[in-house]
Motif scaffolding. Structure first.
Motif, short mmCIF file in Angstrom:
data_model
loop_
_atom_site.label_atom_id
_atom_site.label_comp_id
_atom_site.label_asym_id
_atom_site.label_seq_id
_atom_site.Cartn_x
_atom_site.Cartn_y
_atom_site.Cartn_z
N LEU A 1 0.80 -1.23 0.00
CA LEU A 1 0.00 0.00 0.00
C LEU A 1 0.83 1.28 0.00
CD1 LEU A 1 -2.75 1.40 0.11
CD2 LEU A 1 -2.67 1.17 2.62
N PRO A 2 1.76 1.49 0.96
CA PRO A 2 2.51 2.76 0.94
C PRO A 2 3.34 2.96 -0.31
CG PRO A 2 3.39 1.23 2.58
CD PRO A 2 2.11 0.65 2.11
N PHE A 3 3.92 1.87 -0.84
CA PHE A 3 4.68 1.99 -2.09
C PHE A 3 3.77 2.33 -3.26
CE2 PHE A 3 7.87 -0.26 0.41
CZ PHE A 3 9.05 0.29 -0.05
N ALA A 4 2.58 1.74 -3.30
CA ALA A 4 1.63 2.04 -4.37
C ALA A 4 1.20 3.51 -4.32
CB ALA A 4 0.41 1.12 -4.27
N ILE A 5 0.96 4.01 -3.11
CA ILE A 5 0.55 5.41 -2.96
C ILE A 5 1.63 6.35 -3.47
CG2 ILE A 5 0.03 7.22 -1.28
CD1 ILE A 5 -1.32 5.08 0.45
N ILE A 6 2.86 6.16 -3.01
CA ILE A 6 3.92 7.10 -3.38
C ILE A 6 4.31 6.95 -4.84
CG2 ILE A 6 5.82 5.60 -2.64
CD1 ILE A 6 5.55 9.48 -2.48
N ALA B 1 4.44 9.42 -10.05
CA ALA B 1 4.11 9.37 -11.47
C ALA B 1 3.40 10.65 -11.91
CB ALA B 1 3.25 8.15 -11.78
N ALA B 2 2.45 11.10 -11.09
CA ALA B 2 1.72 12.34 -11.40
C ALA B 2 2.66 13.54 -11.38
CB ALA B 2 0.58 12.54 -10.40
N LEU B 3 3.56 13.61 -10.39
CA LEU B 3 4.51 14.72 -10.33
C LEU B 3 5.44 14.72 -11.53
CD1 LEU B 3 5.48 14.73 -6.52
CD2 LEU B 3 4.13 16.45 -7.75
#
Length: 565
Positions: free
Chosen positions: A68-73, A78-80
């Motif tokens: 979960l935390p890796f998927a979030i960041i 990717a967006a940044l």
């Protein structure tokens, strides 16, 4: 239907349409792909997608507390990256960034080694174009070396997976014993991508040669994917403590004397990876939380620093400390954002690095690892020197370079401001940040001892820098090349082997023909062996392992020949 697809796969697949879209629509389209992929974050923990091939089950999509935390960041990063690179008109780098991000996201959701291998290699082949985008002879050569090393890492991973498959009948991505052959091969594969000592040359060789937007993307995914895999498969492996401690220690000296500021940041990246590896080696819940928190925060503040230096490179045309200085007058927003990144990586209180690194140092203290604790304490002071002070000081202050330029493009500024805000928010609201970590935690980073101890460390480190600079003891910014472990395969081996191969080719054509004939016979033997012994059957004999290992060695030799010639 979307819920059954691996997260990130929609980004890889959607990248095929990017070249055909107008520039503005392209940016919106890529953000939509990321948004669709992030839908996976809402599906909860468990196995969501499995396929069956030849009576083997492959887990394409699984999620757990570590994922979960890796998927979030990874989705945030990717967006940044899309925002930061929006000024780039050509589609090639956009295709590379969105597919590279998607491959890394898909990799962390893989539930078995063979699925991981597919995405492991996909991250290599999608990211190499960002190095090629440097558009120089150095970047082209570096890209070739980069892809060879990444593919070799994949070969070790595949060899370990095949051996595990033959021994146990499954290739589940779980905790492995480093004392087994497959465990050692997988460990080496992860170690290459994590830039272990003597295996780290590709990092400093390749990343600084990429484009200004490419380096930001590269700093995010490849090495953090390796950190995720170590946390998943080798948590509590004690040798990682020693390896990680060395990683935190030795890059400091390279970073201090390096002139190229983007290369300084790659040494700093190597140093920060060491903190995470040490925490994974400890393996306790507090330590794993620390490793994950540090990886999460590191992606933001290291990405922010690379964004700042990318903006400087884009406007000034150079990132060399000896050629920069005084840019704060012309790029004030970039300077402020870079300073925020520098403060964050230095672990100042109220910034993200402090609340992440405190977990690791506390885990070390609880385990009584005094020597390693002081090594990491020294490394923390070194981080302030080379990333906290050197980067913003030489780029924006120091001596007057005479370069007069514009502020960074608006899209770069937006990306840097968002990353800066996240670094500050994590530092101010650590409790919210800790809620996404793998294990439940009750931890207060802002106790008296932590805050005072860190401020003392930072104050004395800053004072040391000021003294060294004032008395002209600090190493001057020289336009030079710092030799690293990549010199072995980049200069020494070609320098020795190429003349030798030319001599053999010139003086003994019969020997060359015999080698070619032997290799042809080997290929025929291998094909017949595969066909007759059904090496991928569950009943394959142990001698099959020897053949597979020999074939892997030959693959490495072939790749080396491609590199040399």
């Amino acid at each position: 239907m979307i819920s059954s697809l691996p997260p990130g796969f929609i980004m890889v697949l959607g990248a095929l349409l990017v070249p055909f879209l107008p520039h503005i629509i392209r940016q919106v389209y890529m953000m939509i792909l990321i948004l669709i992929s992030s839908y996976s974050l809402t599906l909860g923990f468990g196995i969501h997608s499995i396929i069956n091939i030849m009576d083997y089950e492959f887990i394409l999509f699984q999620s757990d507390a570590l994922t979960l935390p890796f998927a979030i960041i990874f989705h945030i990063a990717a967006a940044l990256n899309v925002i930061y690179g929006a000024h780039e008109k050509h589609w090639k780098q956009h295709v590379s960034i969105i597919s590279y991000s998607g491959a890394a996201i898909a990799a962390i959701h893989a539930g078995d080694l063979l699925t991981l291998f597919v995405w492991w290699e996909a991250t290599a082949f999608t990211s190499v174009f960002l190095i090629l985008a440097g558009n120089s002879t150095r970047s082209y050569k570096s890209a070739v070396r980069y892809i060879i090393i990444q593919v070799i890492s994949g070969m070790f991973l595949l060899a370990g997976a095949v051996i595990l498959l033959l021994n146990d009948g499954n290739v589940l991505l779980t905790k492995f014993d480093i004392n087994t052959l497959h465990g050692q091969l997988i460990f080496i594969a992860f170690g290459i991508k994590a830039a272990f000592p003597l295996l780290n040359g590709w990092l400093q060789d390749a990343y600084p040669e990429a484009s200004e937007i490419g380096t930001v993307a590269l700093s995010t995914f490849t090495t953090k994917l390796a950190i995720f895999c170590f946390a998943k498969c080798f948590a509590g492996t004690e040798i990682l403590i020693a390896i990680g401690a060395i990683m935190t220690f030795y890059p400091i000296f390279f970073a201090v004397i390096e002139n190229d500021l983007r290369r300084v940041l790659t040494y700093s990246l190597n140093n920060q990876l060491g903190f995470m590896i040490v925490a994974i080696g400890i393996g306790t819940e507090l330590a794993i939380n620390g490793a994950v928190a540090h990886a999460f925060a590191h992606i933001l503040y290291k990405g922010l620093l690379f964004m700042g230096m990318g903006a400087v490179l884009y406007r000034a045309g150079t990132c060399k400390a000896s050629e920069l200085g005084g840019l704060y007058k012309y790029m004030p927003i970039t300077a402020v954002c870079t300073i925020i990144g520098a403060i964050s990586i230095s672990a100042f209180p109220l910034f993200s690095g402090f609340v992440a690194k405190s977990l690791i140092m506390s885990a070390l203290g609880k385990e009584g690892l005094v020597l390693v604790y002081f090594m990491l304490l020294f490394a923390s002071a070194g981080v302030l020197h080379h990333s906290g002070i050197k980067i913003p000081f030489f780029a924006f202050f120091a001596h007057e370079s005479g370069i007069k330029t514009k502020e960074a493009p608006k899209n770069m500024i937006v990306a840097m401001i968002i990353a800066s805000a996240l670094c500050i928010m994590i530092g101010i609201f650590p409790t919210m940040f800790y809620q996404i970590l793998p294990y439940e935690i009750i931890y207060e980073p802002y106790d008296f001892s932590h805050v005072v101890g860190q401020l003392q460390l930072l104050t004395f480190a800053a004072f040391a820098f000021i003294c060294l600079w004032h008395f002209k003891i600090y190493p001057p910014e020289l336009n030079s090349t710092v030799l690293n472990s990549d010199w072995i395969y980049r200069k020494m081996l070609p320098g020795v082997l190429l003349p030798l191969l030319k001599l053999i080719n010139k003086g003994n054509q019969k020997l060359e023909n015999k080698i070619n004939s032997t290799f042809s016979k080997f290929k025929l033997f291998f094909y017949n062996y595969m066909l007759n012994n059904k090496v991928f059957d569950r009943d394959a004999g142990p001698d099959t392992l020897i053949v597979i290992q020999i074939f892997t060695v030959f693959l490495v030799i072939i790749l080396s020949q491609v590199y040399f010639f």
